[in-house]
Design a protein around this motif. Structure first.
Motif, mmCIF file in Angstrom:
data_model
loop_
_atom_site.group_PDB
_atom_site.id
_atom_site.type_symbol
_atom_site.label_atom_id
_atom_site.label_comp_id
_atom_site.label_asym_id
_atom_site.label_seq_id
_atom_site.Cartn_x
_atom_site.Cartn_y
_atom_site.Cartn_z
ATOM 1 N N LYS A 94 0.352 -1.272 0.008
ATOM 2 C CA LYS A 94 -0.075 0.254 0.007
ATOM 3 C C LYS A 94 1.063 1.532 0.056
ATOM 4 C CE LYS A 94 -3.870 -2.932 1.839
ATOM 5 N NZ LYS A 94 -4.288 -2.721 3.581
ATOM 6 N N GLY A 95 1.746 1.616 -0.629
ATOM 7 C CA GLY A 95 2.287 2.796 -1.292
ATOM 8 C C GLY A 95 3.983 2.857 0.494
ATOM 9 N N GLU A 96 3.825 1.611 1.094
ATOM 10 C CA GLU A 96 4.658 2.301 1.983
ATOM 11 C C GLU A 96 6.311 1.478 1.893
ATOM 12 O OE1 GLU A 96 5.914 -0.898 6.803
ATOM 13 O OE2 GLU A 96 4.687 -1.088 5.731
ATOM 14 N N GLY A 97 7.173 2.095 2.283
ATOM 15 C CA GLY A 97 8.824 2.001 1.345
ATOM 16 C C GLY A 97 9.012 3.243 0.293
ATOM 17 N N PHE A 98 7.631 3.161 -0.293
ATOM 18 C CA PHE A 98 7.690 3.584 -1.758
ATOM 19 C C PHE A 98 7.435 5.372 -1.840
ATOM 20 C CE2 PHE A 98 7.101 -0.579 -2.005
ATOM 21 C CZ PHE A 98 7.644 -0.865 -3.441
ATOM 22 N N GLU A 99 8.374 6.042 -2.632
ATOM 23 C CA GLU A 99 8.424 7.450 -2.882
ATOM 24 C C GLU A 99 8.557 8.287 -4.285
ATOM 25 O OE1 GLU A 99 10.011 11.482 -1.939
ATOM 26 O OE2 GLU A 99 11.358 9.841 -0.891
ATOM 27 N N THR A 100 7.110 8.406 -5.335
ATOM 28 C CA THR A 100 6.744 8.831 -6.499
ATOM 29 C C THR A 100 7.870 10.531 -6.403
ATOM 30 O OG1 THR A 100 4.869 9.656 -6.014
ATOM 31 C CG2 THR A 100 5.022 7.478 -7.415
ATOM 32 N N HIS A 101 8.539 10.388 -7.823
ATOM 33 C CA HIS A 101 9.206 11.653 -8.441
ATOM 34 C C HIS A 101 8.513 11.852 -9.589
ATOM 35 C CE1 HIS A 101 11.923 10.553 -5.013
ATOM 36 N NE2 HIS A 101 12.305 9.809 -5.320
ATOM 37 N N VAL A 102 7.308 11.933 -10.387
ATOM 38 C CA VAL A 102 6.561 11.577 -10.999
ATOM 39 C C VAL A 102 4.858 12.323 -10.574
ATOM 40 C CG1 VAL A 102 8.261 11.736 -12.777
ATOM 41 C CG2 VAL A 102 6.940 9.770 -12.166
ATOM 42 N N SER A 103 4.513 12.627 -12.188
ATOM 43 C CA SER A 103 2.608 12.019 -11.588
ATOM 44 C C SER A 103 2.248 12.064 -12.885
ATOM 45 C CB SER A 103 2.402 13.674 -11.451
ATOM 46 O OG SER A 103 2.451 14.925 -11.612
ATOM 47 N N GLU A 104 1.127 11.408 -13.314
ATOM 48 C CA GLU A 104 0.496 11.338 -14.489
ATOM 49 C C GLU A 104 0.727 12.774 -14.966
ATOM 50 O OE1 GLU A 104 -3.463 9.710 -14.534
ATOM 51 O OE2 GLU A 104 -2.747 8.428 -12.821
ATOM 52 N N GLY A 105 0.901 12.386 -16.852
ATOM 53 C CA GLY A 105 1.466 13.936 -17.416
ATOM 54 C C GLY A 105 2.151 14.418 -17.677
ATOM 55 N N SER A 106 3.571 13.937 -16.818
ATOM 56 C CA SER A 106 4.713 14.494 -16.746
ATOM 57 C C SER A 106 5.318 14.136 -17.842
ATOM 58 C CB SER A 106 5.265 13.794 -15.604
ATOM 59 O OG SER A 106 5.144 14.362 -14.444
ATOM 60 N N VAL A 108 9.081 13.145 -19.297
ATOM 61 C CA VAL A 108 10.486 12.449 -18.578
ATOM 62 C C VAL A 108 11.682 12.204 -19.523
ATOM 63 C CG1 VAL A 108 9.009 11.765 -16.701
ATOM 64 C CG2 VAL A 108 9.013 10.036 -18.548
ATOM 65 N N ASN A 109 12.608 12.797 -19.523
ATOM 66 C CA ASN A 109 13.645 11.796 -20.111
ATOM 67 C C ASN A 109 14.304 10.940 -19.961
ATOM 68 O OD1 ASN A 109 13.653 14.485 -21.998
ATOM 69 N ND2 ASN A 109 14.069 16.231 -20.726
ATOM 70 N N GLU A 110 14.827 10.302 -20.365
ATOM 71 C CA GLU A 110 15.632 9.001 -20.040
ATOM 72 C C GLU A 110 17.158 8.764 -18.795
ATOM 73 O OE1 GLU A 110 19.026 6.787 -22.500
ATOM 74 O OE2 GLU A 110 17.471 6.629 -23.722
ATOM 75 N N GLY A 111 16.987 8.833 -17.910
ATOM 76 C CA GLY A 111 18.094 8.827 -16.924
ATOM 77 C C GLY A 111 17.041 9.518 -15.752
ATOM 78 N N ASP A 112 15.764 9.893 -15.842
ATOM 79 C CA ASP A 112 14.851 10.796 -14.733
ATOM 80 C C ASP A 112 14.617 9.864 -13.752
ATOM 81 O OD1 ASP A 112 14.962 13.589 -16.118
ATOM 82 O OD2 ASP A 112 13.400 12.905 -16.193
ATOM 83 N N LYS A 113 14.850 10.452 -12.240
ATOM 84 C CA LYS A 113 14.438 9.478 -11.167
ATOM 85 C C LYS A 113 12.680 9.561 -11.339
ATOM 86 C CE LYS A 113 16.635 10.020 -7.538
ATOM 87 N NZ LYS A 113 16.917 10.468 -6.063
ATOM 88 N N LEU A 114 12.009 8.244 -11.715
ATOM 89 C CA LEU A 114 10.858 7.714 -11.393
ATOM 90 C C LEU A 114 10.576 7.667 -9.646
ATOM 91 C CD1 LEU A 114 10.383 6.090 -14.256
ATOM 92 C CD2 LEU A 114 9.810 8.772 -14.247
ATOM 93 N N VAL A 115 10.838 6.694 -9.078
ATOM 94 C CA VAL A 115 10.542 6.249 -7.804
ATOM 95 C C VAL A 115 11.964 5.644 -7.827
ATOM 96 C CG1 VAL A 115 9.387 4.243 -6.375
ATOM 97 C CG2 VAL A 115 8.601 5.027 -9.493
ATOM 98 N N THR A 116 11.813 5.511 -5.567
ATOM 99 C CA THR A 116 13.040 5.618 -4.881
ATOM 100 C C THR A 116 11.864 4.217 -3.805
ATOM 101 O OG1 THR A 116 12.028 7.559 -3.415
ATOM 102 C CG2 THR A 116 14.645 7.486 -5.364
ATOM 103 N N PHE A 117 12.541 3.204 -3.478
ATOM 104 C CA PHE A 117 11.914 2.418 -2.859
ATOM 105 C C PHE A 117 13.089 1.402 -1.732
ATOM 106 C CE2 PHE A 117 13.017 -0.154 -6.432
ATOM 107 C CZ PHE A 117 13.111 -1.203 -5.936
ATOM 108 N N ASP A 118 12.710 1.618 -0.452
ATOM 109 C CA ASP A 118 12.541 0.284 0.293
ATOM 110 C C ASP A 118 13.503 -0.665 0.039
ATOM 111 O OD1 ASP A 118 14.339 -0.736 2.910
ATOM 112 O OD2 ASP A 118 13.333 0.848 4.192
ATOM 113 N N LEU A 119 14.648 -1.202 -0.268
ATOM 114 C CA LEU A 119 14.705 -1.973 -1.257
ATOM 115 C C LEU A 119 14.907 -3.670 0.067
ATOM 116 C CD1 LEU A 119 15.967 -4.099 -3.241
ATOM 117 C CD2 LEU A 119 18.325 -3.745 -2.610
ATOM 118 N N GLU A 120 15.778 -3.000 1.049
ATOM 119 C CA GLU A 120 15.463 -3.934 2.674
ATOM 120 C C GLU A 120 13.677 -4.435 2.701
ATOM 121 O OE1 GLU A 120 18.439 -5.874 3.607
ATOM 122 O OE2 GLU A 120 19.112 -4.680 1.929
ATOM 123 N N LEU A 121 13.063 -3.118 2.726
ATOM 124 C CA LEU A 121 11.663 -3.290 3.136
ATOM 125 C C LEU A 121 11.131 -4.242 2.257
ATOM 126 C CD1 LEU A 121 9.369 -2.756 5.314
ATOM 127 C CD2 LEU A 121 9.178 -0.856 3.729
#
Length: 165
Positions: A94-106, A108-121
């Motif tokens: 339910k989104g725990e450990g995930f952070e989005t850096h874009v929204s619908e309609g954004s 983007v260019n190749e290499g732009d950060k989309l999501v960061t997440f807690d890999l261990e979680l």
């Protein structure tokens, strides 16, 4: 999906898809989920991530950001629609450990950060961290070439080549 110009179809566009994550690329058939392994959603490749950063594999537009932040849909410049699904059974987080850096309609260019997440979680709470990268509109694709499995670096290692119809 392609506009007609002066009565002629646009020229076919071939697009190189870069790795969305750093880690190890594997064949889609190796994903421990039949929806992906049997290509029910489309063809592509998967990456076993070694870090929790997802970047855009192409230039394009964000067409979907799942409310649970575990998946993102991108329409590439050539019309290919690409789904990045972080981990397996991560929707239950339910989104725990995930952070989005874009929204619908954004845009983007190749290499732009989309999501960061807690890999261990994700390792702790989900079935797997393996991340399928799928072309979901295969009917619009003339050819899909996949690179051999192996180590990949986000934003720089080519993983697929898509030629639109």
């Amino acid at each position: 999906m392609f506009k007609k110009l002066f009565g002629k179809k646009e020229t076919v566009k071939t697009l190189e898809v870069k790795a969305a994550l750093t880690g190890t690329a594997v064949n889609l058939e190796e994903v421990p989920d039949p929806v992906f392994a049997e290509k029910m959603m489309g063809d592509g490749i998967a990456i076993e991530p070694s870090e929790g950063v997802v970047v855009s594999p192409v230039n394009g537009e964000i067409v979907q950001v799942f409310p649970t932040k575990h998946a993102i849909g991108i329409r590439a410049e050539n019309g290919a629609e690409i789904l990045i699904h972080i981990g397996l059974e991560t929707v239950s987080m339910k989104g725990e450990g995930f952070e989005t850096h874009v929204s619908e309609g954004s845009k983007v260019n190749e290499g732009d950060k989309l999501v960061t997440f807690d890999l261990e979680l994700v390792k702790e709470k989900a079935k797997s961290t393996i991340t399928p990268i799928i072309v979901t509109n295969g009917d619009q694709v003339a050819s899909l070439e996949k690179n051999a499995p192996g180590n990949v670096t986000r934003g720089s290692s080519p993983i697929m080549k898509i030629t639109a119809k």
